[in-house]
Design a protein around this motif. Structure first.
Motif, PDB file in Angstrom:
ATOM      1  N   GLN A 192       0.816  -1.226   0.000  1.00 27.85           N
ATOM      2  CA  GLN A 192       0.000   0.000   0.000  1.00 27.85           C
ATOM      3  C   GLN A 192       0.849   1.276   0.000  1.00 27.85           C
ATOM      4  O   GLN A 192       0.547   2.248   0.680  1.00 27.85           O
ATOM      5  CB  GLN A 192      -0.978  -0.012   1.185  1.00 27.85           C
ATOM      6  N   ILE A 193       1.934   1.242  -0.779  1.00 26.10           N
ATOM      7  CA  ILE A 193       2.796   2.428  -0.907  1.00 26.10           C
ATOM      8  C   ILE A 193       2.151   3.363  -1.930  1.00 26.10           C
ATOM      9  O   ILE A 193       1.874   2.941  -3.056  1.00 26.10           O
ATOM     10  CB  ILE A 193       4.212   2.036  -1.398  1.00 26.10           C
ATOM     11  N   PRO A 194       1.911   4.632  -1.571  1.00 24.12           N
ATOM     12  CA  PRO A 194       1.321   5.556  -2.557  1.00 24.12           C
ATOM     13  C   PRO A 194       2.292   5.838  -3.710  1.00 24.12           C
ATOM     14  O   PRO A 194       3.519   5.692  -3.554  1.00 24.12           O
ATOM     15  CB  PRO A 194       1.039   6.828  -1.751  1.00 24.12           C
ATOM     16  N   LYS A 195       1.734   6.237  -4.836  1.00 27.97           N
ATOM     17  CA  LYS A 195       2.525   6.430  -6.061  1.00 27.97           C
ATOM     18  C   LYS A 195       3.700   7.402  -5.846  1.00 27.97           C
ATOM     19  O   LYS A 195       4.818   7.146  -6.285  1.00 27.97           O
ATOM     20  CB  LYS A 195       1.600   6.943  -7.175  1.00 27.97           C
ATOM     21  N   HIS A 196       3.443   8.505  -5.157  1.00 27.68           N
ATOM     22  CA  HIS A 196       4.503   9.509  -4.974  1.00 27.68           C
ATOM     23  C   HIS A 196       5.671   8.936  -4.172  1.00 27.68           C
ATOM     24  O   HIS A 196       6.834   9.273  -4.396  1.00 27.68           O
ATOM     25  CB  HIS A 196       3.950  10.784  -4.324  1.00 27.68           C
ATOM     26  N   LYS A 197       5.349   8.050  -3.235  1.00 22.48           N
ATOM     27  CA  LYS A 197       6.391   7.419  -2.413  1.00 22.48           C
ATOM     28  C   LYS A 197       7.176   6.394  -3.249  1.00 22.48           C
ATOM     29  O   LYS A 197       8.403   6.302  -3.148  1.00 22.48           O
ATOM     30  CB  LYS A 197       5.744   6.750  -1.191  1.00 22.48           C
ATOM     31  N   LEU A 198       6.460   5.651  -4.105  1.00 21.22           N
ATOM     32  CA  LEU A 198       7.137   4.715  -5.011  1.00 21.22           C
ATOM     33  C   LEU A 198       8.119   5.464  -5.912  1.00 21.22           C
ATOM     34  O   LEU A 198       9.215   4.988  -6.199  1.00 21.22           O
ATOM     35  CB  LEU A 198       6.122   3.985  -5.897  1.00 21.22           C
ATOM     36  N   MET A 199       7.708   6.669  -6.349  1.00 22.36           N
ATOM     37  CA  MET A 199       8.568   7.482  -7.213  1.00 22.36           C
ATOM     38  C   MET A 199       9.819   7.947  -6.459  1.00 22.36           C
ATOM     39  O   MET A 199      10.901   8.048  -7.041  1.00 22.36           O
ATOM     40  CB  MET A 199       7.786   8.664  -7.789  1.00 22.36           C
ATOM     41  N   GLU A 200       9.678   8.181  -5.157  1.00 24.36           N
ATOM     42  CA  GLU A 200      10.848   8.545  -4.336  1.00 24.36           C
ATOM     43  C   GLU A 200      11.830   7.374  -4.243  1.00 24.36           C
ATOM     44  O   GLU A 200      13.042   7.567  -4.294  1.00 24.36           O
ATOM     45  CB  GLU A 200      10.400   8.965  -2.927  1.00 24.36           C
ATOM     46  N   TYR A 201      11.295   6.162  -4.104  1.00 22.02           N
ATOM     47  CA  TYR A 201      12.173   4.984  -4.135  1.00 22.02           C
ATOM     48  C   TYR A 201      12.833   4.875  -5.503  1.00 22.02           C
ATOM     49  O   TYR A 201      14.011   4.539  -5.620  1.00 22.02           O
ATOM     50  CB  TYR A 201      11.378   3.701  -3.852  1.00 22.02           C
ATOM     51  N   GLY A 202      12.057   5.160  -6.547  1.00 19.75           N
ATOM     52  CA  GLY A 202      12.543   5.033  -7.917  1.00 19.75           C
ATOM     53  C   GLY A 202      13.751   5.894  -8.209  1.00 19.75           C
ATOM     54  O   GLY A 202      14.689   5.451  -8.883  1.00 19.75           O
ATOM     55  N   VAL A 203      13.762   7.128  -7.687  1.00 23.33           N
ATOM     56  CA  VAL A 203      14.867   8.052  -7.995  1.00 23.33           C
ATOM     57  C   VAL A 203      16.194   7.528  -7.426  1.00 23.33           C
ATOM     58  O   VAL A 203      17.273   7.847  -7.938  1.00 23.33           O
ATOM     59  CB  VAL A 203      14.546   9.491  -7.501  1.00 23.33           C
ATOM     60  N   LYS A 204      16.126   6.680  -6.408  1.00 21.12           N
ATOM     61  CA  LYS A 204      17.353   6.085  -5.842  1.00 21.12           C
ATOM     62  C   LYS A 204      17.955   5.053  -6.802  1.00 21.12           C
ATOM     63  O   LYS A 204      19.132   4.711  -6.706  1.00 21.12           O
ATOM     64  CB  LYS A 204      17.039   5.399  -4.499  1.00 21.12           C
ATOM     65  N   LEU A 205      17.124   4.546  -7.705  1.00 20.12           N
ATOM     66  CA  LEU A 205      17.587   3.544  -8.665  1.00 20.12           C
ATOM     67  C   LEU A 205      18.068   4.169  -9.976  1.00 20.12           C
ATOM     68  O   LEU A 205      18.921   3.625 -10.658  1.00 20.12           O
ATOM     69  CB  LEU A 205      16.461   2.550  -8.964  1.00 20.12           C
ATOM     70  N   GLY A 206      17.482   5.315 -10.348  1.00 15.15           N
ATOM     71  CA  GLY A 206      17.872   5.971 -11.596  1.00 15.15           C
ATOM     72  C   GLY A 206      16.945   7.128 -11.904  1.00 15.15           C
ATOM     73  O   GLY A 206      15.777   7.112 -11.520  1.00 15.15           O
ATOM     74  N   ALA A 207      17.478   8.129 -12.627  1.00 12.78           N
ATOM     75  CA  ALA A 207      16.729   9.362 -12.885  1.00 12.78           C
ATOM     76  C   ALA A 207      15.442   9.139 -13.680  1.00 12.78           C
ATOM     77  O   ALA A 207      14.470   9.880 -13.521  1.00 12.78           O
ATOM     78  CB  ALA A 207      17.622  10.369 -13.600  1.00 12.78           C
ATOM     79  N   ASP A 208      15.408   8.105 -14.549  1.00 11.91           N
ATOM     80  CA  ASP A 208      14.216   7.870 -15.380  1.00 11.91           C
ATOM     81  C   ASP A 208      13.153   7.008 -14.687  1.00 11.91           C
ATOM     82  O   ASP A 208      12.036   6.884 -15.190  1.00 11.91           O
ATOM     83  CB  ASP A 208      14.598   7.172 -16.696  1.00 11.91           C
TER      84      ASP A 208
END
Length: 287
Positions: free
Chosen positions: A120-136
């Motif tokens: 139940q991670i909200p989309k904006h939080k998933l995007m914060e995790y995403g930036v740690k993996l790569g800019a795109d």
């Protein structure tokens, strides 16, 4: 439990580099567009505490060097998940092609982990995790048509791209993104794409307005070193593309067509001239 997700590729309708920052990163202003061409990922939970990644693409690592593995491990650690995950990646997107294929897979891995373990991670939080993996990666979670600024992490949703056909062609060369940016003298660029004008054209749903503003400053480096990119662009335009451009740091080139038949004829011409083997006709994917 088993789930299947699509990991969609992207093209850059416009790509500008504003400056090189003192920290070495480049400040960009880009318009990103998701396309319907995608990888397919299957997720399956297992009882033992493992991450098992497999793929149909022999050239891809299936260990911690793969962004999918890193994404799964990140959420497993963050949420103290003791059950394991098995992921199969069916690769259709060209690899190292300027289409964010690896980032799209990482984004799908985060979404898949979130769903399969009901985090139940909200989309904006998933995007914060995403930036740690790569800019795109944050963009690949968001999808659709977006303005990307900063180092690529500041995203603004835009009006969707009008219906059209997108021809993709990846020539058989490997382009290093690092090499391209190192050889781009961003602070000396005389001309810049009209990104603001393209945003307006999207608002007006003017395909003509969008295509006539398609420009990518990274071509100033890549085209000089790899003339095949210019050859593919010329071939697409000869065959009726409204315009043609390199995506990201390359080497994939895309052309915009109003008719599927013309796009398919252009695809045949590119194959016949042996400019590229990996050639696809697709469409914009809008959320």
């Amino acid at each position: 439990m088993k789930i299947e997700l699509q990991a969609y590729g992207k093209v850059n309708l416009g790509l500008d580099v504003l400056r090189r920052r003192p920290d070495g990163y480049h400040e960009v202003k880009m318009i990103m567009q998701t396309v319907k061409l995608h990888d397919t990922m299957t997720f399956d939970t297992v009882d033992e505490d493992v991450i098992v990644l497999s793929t149909n693409a022999d050239e891809l690592p299936v260990n911690e060097d793969n962004l999918v593995y890193k994404a799964c491990r990140m959420l497993k650690q963050e949420y103290q998940i003791t059950r394991g995950i098995r992921v199969f990646l069916q690769k259709e997107l060209p690899v190292a092609a300027g289409m964010a294929g690896g980032s799209a897979d990482a984004a799908a891995a985060l979404i898949g982990m979130n769903k399969i373990f009901d985090l139940q991670i909200p989309k904006h939080k998933l995007m914060e995790y995403g930036v740690k993996l790569g800019a795109d990666v944050p963009y690949c979670i968001m999808k659709g048509t977006a303005l990307s600024e900063g180092i690529g992490e500041k995203l603004t949703a835009l009006a969707p791209m009008p219906d059209c056909y997108i021809l993709l062609a990846k020539p058989p060369i490997a382009v290093s993104t690092k090499m391209v940016y190192e050889n781009l003298h961003a602070n000396e660029l005389k001309e810049h794409p009209d990104i603001d004008g393209m945003v307006m054209a999207l608002e007006e749903q003017s395909l003509q307005g969008i295509t006539e503003r398609m420009e990518n400053v990274l071509e100033t480096v890549t085209e000089v070193r790899y003339p095949v990119i210019a050859e593919i662009k010329a071939c697409m335009k000869e065959c009726g593309a409204m315009n043609s451009l390199m995506s990201g740091s390359g080497p994939t080139v895309f052309g915009i067509f109003t008719e599927k038949e013309k796009a398919e004829k252009a695809a045949d011409a590119i194959r016949n001239r042996k400019l590229a083997k990996q050639v696809f006709v697709t469409q914009p994917y809008n959320v």
